[in-house]
Motif scaffolding. Sequence first.
Motif, PDB file in Angstrom:
ATOM      1  N   LEU A 201       0.794  -1.230   0.000  1.00 31.04           N
ATOM      2  CA  LEU A 201       0.000   0.000   0.000  1.00 31.04           C
ATOM      3  C   LEU A 201       0.825   1.279   0.000  1.00 31.04           C
ATOM      4  CD1 LEU A 201      -3.064  -0.841   2.259  1.00 31.04           C
ATOM      5  CD2 LEU A 201      -2.911  -0.870  -0.224  1.00 31.04           C
ATOM      6  N   VAL A 202       2.112   1.207   0.231  1.00 31.36           N
ATOM      7  CA  VAL A 202       2.935   2.416   0.228  1.00 31.36           C
ATOM      8  C   VAL A 202       2.984   3.016  -1.185  1.00 31.36           C
ATOM      9  CG1 VAL A 202       5.265   3.335   0.587  1.00 31.36           C
ATOM     10  CG2 VAL A 202       4.301   1.688   2.200  1.00 31.36           C
ATOM     11  N   GLY A 203       3.186   2.185  -2.189  1.00 37.10           N
ATOM     12  CA  GLY A 203       3.213   2.666  -3.573  1.00 37.10           C
ATOM     13  C   GLY A 203       1.877   3.249  -3.999  1.00 37.10           C
ATOM     14  N   THR A 204       0.801   2.640  -3.550  1.00 35.42           N
ATOM     15  CA  THR A 204      -0.526   3.141  -3.878  1.00 35.42           C
ATOM     16  C   THR A 204      -0.763   4.505  -3.232  1.00 35.42           C
ATOM     17  OG1 THR A 204      -1.327   0.874  -4.056  1.00 35.42           O
ATOM     18  CG2 THR A 204      -2.981   2.586  -3.865  1.00 35.42           C
ATOM     19  N   ILE A 205      -0.301   4.667  -2.003  1.00 37.30           N
ATOM     20  CA  ILE A 205      -0.435   5.959  -1.323  1.00 37.30           C
ATOM     21  C   ILE A 205       0.388   7.019  -2.054  1.00 37.30           C
ATOM     22  CG2 ILE A 205       0.094   7.220   0.805  1.00 37.30           C
ATOM     23  CD1 ILE A 205      -0.596   4.563   2.303  1.00 37.30           C
ATOM     24  N   VAL A 206       1.578   6.662  -2.483  1.00 38.51           N
ATOM     25  CA  VAL A 206       2.411   7.603  -3.241  1.00 38.51           C
ATOM     26  C   VAL A 206       1.715   7.982  -4.545  1.00 38.51           C
ATOM     27  CG1 VAL A 206       4.605   7.839  -4.490  1.00 38.51           C
ATOM     28  CG2 VAL A 206       4.570   6.856  -2.202  1.00 38.51           C
ATOM     29  N   ASP A 207       1.080   7.012  -5.205  1.00 41.09           N
ATOM     30  CA  ASP A 207       0.358   7.301  -6.445  1.00 41.09           C
ATOM     31  C   ASP A 207      -0.848   8.202  -6.203  1.00 41.09           C
ATOM     32  OD1 ASP A 207       2.198   5.868  -7.854  1.00 41.09           O
ATOM     33  OD2 ASP A 207       0.868   4.183  -8.342  1.00 41.09           O
ATOM     34  N   VAL A 208      -1.507   8.049  -5.066  1.00 43.79           N
ATOM     35  CA  VAL A 208      -2.631   8.946  -4.740  1.00 43.79           C
ATOM     36  C   VAL A 208      -2.132  10.376  -4.624  1.00 43.79           C
ATOM     37  CG1 VAL A 208      -4.269   9.579  -2.929  1.00 43.79           C
ATOM     38  CG2 VAL A 208      -4.146   7.228  -3.693  1.00 43.79           C
ATOM     39  N   VAL A 209      -0.983  10.543  -4.017  1.00 44.68           N
ATOM     40  CA  VAL A 209      -0.414  11.882  -3.860  1.00 44.68           C
ATOM     41  C   VAL A 209       0.061  12.447  -5.198  1.00 44.68           C
ATOM     42  CG1 VAL A 209       1.467  13.183  -2.781  1.00 44.68           C
ATOM     43  CG2 VAL A 209       0.238  11.457  -1.466  1.00 44.68           C
ATOM     44  N   ASN A 210       0.622  11.591  -6.038  1.00 45.81           N
ATOM     45  CA  ASN A 210       1.222  12.032  -7.302  1.00 45.81           C
ATOM     46  C   ASN A 210       0.370  11.718  -8.530  1.00 45.81           C
ATOM     47  OD1 ASN A 210       3.588  13.019  -6.087  1.00 45.81           O
ATOM     48  ND2 ASN A 210       4.404  10.936  -5.962  1.00 45.81           N
ATOM     49  N   TYR A 211      -0.930  11.620  -8.394  1.00 44.37           N
ATOM     50  CA  TYR A 211      -1.775  11.212  -9.521  1.00 44.37           C
ATOM     51  C   TYR A 211      -1.704  12.201 -10.686  1.00 44.37           C
ATOM     52  CZ  TYR A 211      -5.398  14.581  -8.182  1.00 44.37           C
ATOM     53  OH  TYR A 211      -6.097  15.719  -7.896  1.00 44.37           O
ATOM     54  N   LYS A 212      -1.573  13.481 -10.410  1.00 38.51           N
ATOM     55  CA  LYS A 212      -1.490  14.459 -11.502  1.00 38.51           C
ATOM     56  C   LYS A 212      -0.200  14.286 -12.292  1.00 38.51           C
ATOM     57  CE  LYS A 212      -4.455  18.159  -9.926  1.00 38.51           C
ATOM     58  NZ  LYS A 212      -4.574  19.579  -9.582  1.00 38.51           N
ATOM     59  N   ARG A 213       0.874  13.984 -11.611  1.00 38.70           N
ATOM     60  CA  ARG A 213       2.150  13.772 -12.287  1.00 38.70           C
ATOM     61  C   ARG A 213       2.088  12.522 -13.163  1.00 38.70           C
ATOM     62  NH1 ARG A 213       5.538  17.147 -13.588  1.00 38.70           N
ATOM     63  NH2 ARG A 213       5.117  16.184 -15.524  1.00 38.70           N
ATOM     64  N   LEU A 214       1.458  11.448 -12.657  1.00 37.93           N
ATOM     65  CA  LEU A 214       1.303  10.227 -13.455  1.00 37.93           C
ATOM     66  C   LEU A 214       0.519  10.522 -14.731  1.00 37.93           C
ATOM     67  CD1 LEU A 214       0.425   7.580 -10.713  1.00 37.93           C
ATOM     68  CD2 LEU A 214       2.526   7.707 -12.042  1.00 37.93           C
ATOM     69  N   ALA A 215      -0.590  11.248 -14.596  1.00 32.27           N
ATOM     70  CA  ALA A 215      -1.427  11.578 -15.752  1.00 32.27           C
ATOM     71  C   ALA A 215      -0.679  12.481 -16.723  1.00 32.27           C
ATOM     72  CB  ALA A 215      -2.724  12.229 -15.299  1.00 32.27           C
ATOM     73  N   THR A 216       0.015  13.477 -16.204  1.00 28.21           N
ATOM     74  CA  THR A 216       0.733  14.413 -17.072  1.00 28.21           C
ATOM     75  C   THR A 216       1.855  13.711 -17.829  1.00 28.21           C
ATOM     76  OG1 THR A 216       0.204  16.250 -15.603  1.00 28.21           O
ATOM     77  CG2 THR A 216       2.031  16.576 -17.125  1.00 28.21           C
ATOM     78  N   ASP A 217       2.620  12.870 -17.165  1.00 24.18           N
ATOM     79  CA  ASP A 217       3.695  12.138 -17.840  1.00 24.18           C
ATOM     80  C   ASP A 217       3.142  11.252 -18.953  1.00 24.18           C
ATOM     81  OD1 ASP A 217       5.544  13.343 -16.179  1.00 24.18           O
ATOM     82  OD2 ASP A 217       5.796  11.587 -14.886  1.00 24.18           O
ATOM     83  N   TYR A 218       2.054  10.555 -18.651  1.00 27.20           N
ATOM     84  CA  TYR A 218       1.421   9.706 -19.665  1.00 27.20           C
ATOM     85  C   TYR A 218       0.928  10.559 -20.837  1.00 27.20           C
ATOM     86  CZ  TYR A 218      -1.930   6.679 -21.959  1.00 27.20           C
ATOM     87  OH  TYR A 218      -2.628   5.970 -22.900  1.00 27.20           O
ATOM     88  N   ASN A 219       0.277  11.669 -20.522  1.00 25.27           N
ATOM     89  CA  ASN A 219      -0.284  12.522 -21.569  1.00 25.27           C
ATOM     90  C   ASN A 219       0.797  13.148 -22.439  1.00 25.27           C
ATOM     91  OD1 ASN A 219      -2.895  11.958 -20.801  1.00 25.27           O
ATOM     92  ND2 ASN A 219      -3.062  13.741 -19.480  1.00 25.27           N
ATOM     93  N   LEU A 220       1.920  13.534 -21.849  1.00 23.23           N
ATOM     94  CA  LEU A 220       3.011  14.093 -22.652  1.00 23.23           C
ATOM     95  C   LEU A 220       3.559  13.055 -23.623  1.00 23.23           C
ATOM     96  CD1 LEU A 220       4.923  16.203 -19.976  1.00 23.23           C
ATOM     97  CD2 LEU A 220       3.528  17.058 -21.858  1.00 23.23           C
ATOM     98  N   THR A 221       3.691  11.828 -23.161  1.00 27.23           N
ATOM     99  CA  THR A 221       4.147  10.747 -24.039  1.00 27.23           C
ATOM    100  C   THR A 221       3.175  10.550 -25.195  1.00 27.23           C
ATOM    101  OG1 THR A 221       5.200   9.650 -22.169  1.00 27.23           O
ATOM    102  CG2 THR A 221       4.790   8.301 -24.126  1.00 27.23           C
ATOM    103  N   GLN A 222       1.882  10.543 -24.886  1.00 24.08           N
ATOM    104  CA  GLN A 222       0.864  10.361 -25.924  1.00 24.08           C
ATOM    105  C   GLN A 222       0.817  11.548 -26.878  1.00 24.08           C
ATOM    106  OE1 GLN A 222      -0.525   7.416 -26.390  1.00 24.08           O
ATOM    107  NE2 GLN A 222       0.732   6.845 -24.638  1.00 24.08           N
ATOM    108  N   MET A 223       1.102  12.735 -26.357  1.00 26.10           N
ATOM    109  CA  MET A 223       1.107  13.935 -27.188  1.00 26.10           C
ATOM    110  C   MET A 223       2.196  13.845 -28.248  1.00 26.10           C
ATOM    111  SD  MET A 223       1.938  17.846 -26.025  1.00 26.10           S
ATOM    112  CE  MET A 223       1.107  17.561 -24.492  1.00 26.10           C
ATOM    113  N   TYR A 224       3.401  13.471 -27.844  1.00 21.32           N
ATOM    114  CA  TYR A 224       4.502  13.370 -28.796  1.00 21.32           C
ATOM    115  C   TYR A 224       4.286  12.216 -29.778  1.00 21.32           C
ATOM    116  CZ  TYR A 224       6.824  16.933 -26.083  1.00 21.32           C
ATOM    117  OH  TYR A 224       7.114  18.106 -25.464  1.00 21.32           O
ATOM    118  N   GLU A 225       3.683  11.145 -29.301  1.00 30.04           N
ATOM    119  CA  GLU A 225       3.367  10.027 -30.204  1.00 30.04           C
ATOM    120  C   GLU A 225       2.329  10.457 -31.243  1.00 30.04           C
ATOM    121  OE1 GLU A 225       1.036   5.871 -29.742  1.00 30.04           O
ATOM    122  OE2 GLU A 225       2.735   6.155 -28.375  1.00 30.04           O
ATOM    123  N   SER A 226       1.316  11.189 -30.810  1.00 29.05           N
ATOM    124  CA  SER A 226       0.285  11.678 -31.742  1.00 29.05           C
ATOM    125  C   SER A 226       0.896  12.628 -32.760  1.00 29.05           C
ATOM    126  CB  SER A 226      -0.831  12.380 -30.974  1.00 29.05           C
ATOM    127  OG  SER A 226      -1.476  11.495 -30.101  1.00 29.05           O
TER     128      SER A 226
END
Length: 115
Positions: A84-109
């Motif tokens: 659960l430690v990783g899950t808690i970290v992901d709850v705190v950093n959810y915007k960063r996870l989404a932004t990193d994913y979206n930037l990757t998809q942006m450059y791929e598009s």
Amino acid sequence: MNNYLMGMPDLQPEELAGIRELTANMSESQQAQFFMLYTGKRKKPQEILLLTCLGFVVVAGIQRFVIGQVGMGVLYLLTGGLCLVGTIVDVVNYKRLATDYNLTQMYESSRMVGA
């Protein structure tokens, strides 16, 4: 271009800057194709937060599978979200996870459009 941006709620500043940079030299048809591809691939930060919260109850690591990090998803699944430690970290950093994913998809598009 502003019409396309209006249809994309909760854009992060990094995304907006990247979109403006990538679409600056595109033609109108390339911009339309880029936005169609990117909006189909983009994940909203709230979706990532919801999936991460589901990790506490249902399946740990589902957010990692959704953003394409299959190895981390399997690790979270087998270790209960790293105890659960990783899950808690992901709850705190959810915007960063989404932004990193979206930037990757942006450059791929952008590459798919040919810009």
